[in-house]
Design an enzyme around this catalytic site. Structure first.
Site, PDB file in Angstrom:
ATOM      1  N   CYS A 174     -13.931  79.311  54.330  1.00 25.80           N
ATOM      2  CA  CYS A 174     -14.285  79.570  52.938  1.00 25.80           C
ATOM      3  C   CYS A 174     -13.074  79.704  52.026  1.00 25.80           C
ATOM      4  O   CYS A 174     -13.229  79.893  50.815  1.00 25.80           O
ATOM      5  CB  CYS A 174     -15.150  80.824  52.851  1.00 25.80           C
ATOM      6  SG  CYS A 174     -16.639  80.699  53.857  1.00 25.80           S
ATOM      7  N   HIS A 314     -14.241  87.135  45.621  1.00 23.38           N
ATOM      8  CA  HIS A 314     -14.890  86.349  46.672  1.00 23.38           C
ATOM      9  C   HIS A 314     -16.384  86.678  46.666  1.00 23.38           C
ATOM     10  O   HIS A 314     -17.211  85.781  46.734  1.00 23.38           O
ATOM     11  CB  HIS A 314     -14.254  86.661  48.021  1.00 23.38           C
ATOM     12  CG  HIS A 314     -14.725  85.778  49.134  1.00 23.38           C
ATOM     13  ND1 HIS A 314     -14.685  84.396  49.061  1.00 23.38           N
ATOM     14  CD2 HIS A 314     -15.254  86.064  50.351  1.00 23.38           C
ATOM     15  CE1 HIS A 314     -15.151  83.882  50.179  1.00 23.38           C
ATOM     16  NE2 HIS A 314     -15.524  84.866  50.977  1.00 23.38           N
ATOM     17  N   GLU A 325     -14.005  94.135  49.996  1.00 22.67           N
ATOM     18  CA  GLU A 325     -13.245  93.582  48.879  1.00 22.67           C
ATOM     19  C   GLU A 325     -13.077  94.616  47.772  1.00 22.67           C
ATOM     20  O   GLU A 325     -12.007  94.720  47.162  1.00 22.67           O
ATOM     21  CB  GLU A 325     -13.921  92.327  48.325  1.00 22.67           C
ATOM     22  CG  GLU A 325     -13.078  91.627  47.273  1.00 22.67           C
ATOM     23  CD  GLU A 325     -13.637  90.286  46.812  1.00 22.67           C
ATOM     24  OE1 GLU A 325     -12.915  89.554  46.102  1.00 22.67           O
ATOM     25  OE2 GLU A 325     -14.795  89.967  47.168  1.00 22.67           O
ATOM     26  N   LYS A 346     -20.581  83.443  42.616  1.00 25.76           N
ATOM     27  CA  LYS A 346     -21.505  83.098  43.703  1.00 25.76           C
ATOM     28  C   LYS A 346     -22.901  83.660  43.442  1.00 25.76           C
ATOM     29  O   LYS A 346     -23.872  83.199  44.058  1.00 25.76           O
ATOM     30  CB  LYS A 346     -20.970  83.614  45.039  1.00 25.76           C
ATOM     31  CG  LYS A 346     -19.720  82.892  45.535  1.00 25.76           C
ATOM     32  CD  LYS A 346     -19.290  83.431  46.886  1.00 25.76           C
ATOM     33  CE  LYS A 346     -18.028  82.751  47.407  1.00 25.76           C
ATOM     34  NZ  LYS A 346     -16.808  83.133  46.668  1.00 25.76           N
ATOM     35  N   HIS A 351     -22.821  80.345  47.686  1.00 31.11           N
ATOM     36  CA  HIS A 351     -21.518  80.277  48.336  1.00 31.11           C
ATOM     37  C   HIS A 351     -21.283  78.840  48.797  1.00 31.11           C
ATOM     38  O   HIS A 351     -21.952  78.350  49.712  1.00 31.11           O
ATOM     39  CB  HIS A 351     -21.484  81.247  49.514  1.00 31.11           C
ATOM     40  CG  HIS A 351     -20.134  81.397  50.146  1.00 31.11           C
ATOM     41  ND1 HIS A 351     -19.033  80.665  49.753  1.00 31.11           N
ATOM     42  CD2 HIS A 351     -19.708  82.212  51.163  1.00 31.11           C
ATOM     43  CE1 HIS A 351     -17.997  81.009  50.494  1.00 31.11           C
ATOM     44  NE2 HIS A 351     -18.376  81.937  51.344  1.00 31.11           N
ATOM     45  N   PHE A 410     -13.707  82.813  57.417  1.00 32.42           N
ATOM     46  CA  PHE A 410     -13.833  83.062  58.848  1.00 32.42           C
ATOM     47  C   PHE A 410     -12.476  82.821  59.527  1.00 32.42           C
ATOM     48  O   PHE A 410     -11.708  81.958  59.127  1.00 32.42           O
ATOM     49  CB  PHE A 410     -14.868  82.130  59.469  1.00 32.42           C
ATOM     50  CG  PHE A 410     -16.302  82.546  59.259  1.00 32.42           C
ATOM     51  CD1 PHE A 410     -16.636  83.660  58.510  1.00 32.42           C
ATOM     52  CD2 PHE A 410     -17.336  81.810  59.820  1.00 32.42           C
ATOM     53  CE1 PHE A 410     -17.953  84.041  58.327  1.00 32.42           C
ATOM     54  CE2 PHE A 410     -18.661  82.173  59.650  1.00 32.42           C
ATOM     55  CZ  PHE A 410     -18.966  83.285  58.902  1.00 32.42           C
TER      56      PHE A 410
END
Length: 425
Positions: A174, A314, A325, A346, A351, A410
């Site tokens: 991502c 994010h 976050e 998002k 996403h 990831f």
């Protein structure tokens, strides 16, 4: 100081600006279609129509609507590309036009391409695997690999514009789009190119793509209310919503941009990378990687945390990411954190995985140019662990000088970009 050292110092100080943006997202195709949706807080999420999702725990996604690849690509060629490559080519054309660049201006070895993807042509892989099993190896397309592999997005863009400079692809989950933009920024800073098309593309709303994330229990299962499913930082969030599309920016060395009278959205001034070294999918509980990557972007620019007004987070809408976050931003910004405007686009786009960073860099540049913070929609019930200002539900006019865009992927791969409002030299 030797002449060589002096030259190196001069090169590393080259300034880089965003002169064009191209967006193909669930909110629309083109800059204004996306901006209108973002400013009005419109969701791009709905029921999955690309395949029959019966049997999947999640049956919603943020699909692109009304995209006609033939507006951008020859019919024969379009059939030989996975949709993620089609989206990348379309977004690059939109960005080039937005930057007022005649296509011939990209020819030669001073212009390059860096476009990332997290998964690439998963739909093409599924289709060709089905052909292999049902009809045998002789029925697999000779265009299978070049339709599916991730670097073909960059390759196709390079071929289209005869851009013979650096040609690369980032594959960092991502964070792919953010790393692509950051790496392109560095390439121009170092003097290895004067212009780069950079960003990310993704098309993973497929039976296997959705099933894989469902198996991880990463996706929202709010199937009865798709437009309300992506709700970053809200106490009722239950997972992310898959999106698709592409975001491409034109990065240009400042002097080149000024000489041709280019439109300038913003200046890229800082880039940070970090690794969690913790887990294959989950962020470190203490947010260490997120803290370090934001600090590195700020330090790279020589900008104190207190100078930042806006963060494009994010903000995935997963319970763990949003909490960590938030804690990381509190650590980095300290007492300034409550004064930040923070939003997760998002909440509207879903996403976009490897495309997210490219899309969100473009949106951050738009926010700086238009002095507006886009909202985090579906923010209804505050979470005690997420207690900052997430620009809830309504866009906000604001003076923004510095804006940070975050991506975490990831494998513990992180990227942050710091952009500055461009007020001239």
């Amino acid at each position: 100081m030797s002449n060589r050292a002096a030259d190196a110092k001069t090169i590393i100080q080259r300034r880089v600006v965003v002169t064009g943006v191209g967006l193909v997202t669930p909110l629309g195709v083109g800059v204004e279609a996306n901006w209108d949706a973002l400013r009005s807080g419109r969701s791009g999420v709905g029921p999955i129509t690309k395949f029959d999702p019966s049997g999947h725990a999640t049956r919603i996604a943020a699909e692109i609507k009304g995209f006609d690849p033939l507006l951008f690509i020859d019919r024969r060629e379009a059939r030989r590309m996975d949709p993620f490559i089609q989206y990348a080519l379309a977004a690059s054309e939109i960005a080039v036009q937005d930057a007022a660049l005649p296509p011939a201006a990209l020819e030669g070895d001073r212009c390059g391409v860096c476009v990332g993807s997290g998964i690439g042509g998963i739909g093409t892989i599924e289709d060709q695997h089905r052909l292999l099993l049902e009809k045998g190896p002789d029925r697999v397309s000779p265009f299978f690999l070049v339709a599916a592999i991730i670097n073909e997005a960059s390759g196709r863009i390079s071929i289209r514009y005869r851009a013979k400079g650096p040609n690369a692809a980032t594959v960092t989950a991502c964070t792919s789009g953010t790393h692509a933009v950051g790496d392109a920024f560095r390439i121009i800073q170092r003097g290895e190119a004067d212009l780069m098309l950079a960003g990310g593309a993704e098309s993973a709303i497929t039976p296997l793509g959705i099933a894989g994330f469902c198996a991880m229990k990463a996706l929202s299962v709010r199937n009865d209310a798709p437009e309300r499913a992506s709700r970053p930082f809200d106490a009722g969030r239950d997972g992310f919503v898959m999106g698709e599309g592409a975001g491409i920016v034109v990065l240009e060395e400042l002097g080149r941009a000024l000489r041709r009278g280019a439109p300038v959205y913003a200046e890229v001034v800082g880039y940070g990378m970090s690794g969690d070294a913790f887990h294959v999918a989950a962020p470190a509980e203490d947010g260490d990687g997120a803290v370090r990557v934001m600090r590195r972007a700020l330090e790279d620019a020589g900008v104190p945390p207190s100078a930042v007004q806006y963060v494009n987070a994010h903000g995935t809408s997963t319970p763990l990411n949003d909490r960590i976050e938030t804690a990381a931003m509190k650590t980095v910004f300290g007492g300034h954190a409550p004064r930040l405007g923070i939003s997760s686009t998002k909440s509207m786009t879903g996403h976009l995985l490897g495309a997210a960073g490219g899309v969100e860099t473009a949106i951050t540049a738009l926010c700086l140019k238009r002095q507006t913070m886009t909202p985090t929609i579906n923010y209804e019930v505050p979470d005690p662990d997420c207690d900052l200002d997430y620009v809830p539900n309504v866009a906000r006019p604001a003076e923004i000088v510095y804006a940070l865009s975050n991506s975490f992927g990831f494998g513990g791969t992180n990227g942050s970009l710091l952009l500055r409002r461009f007020d001239g030299l």
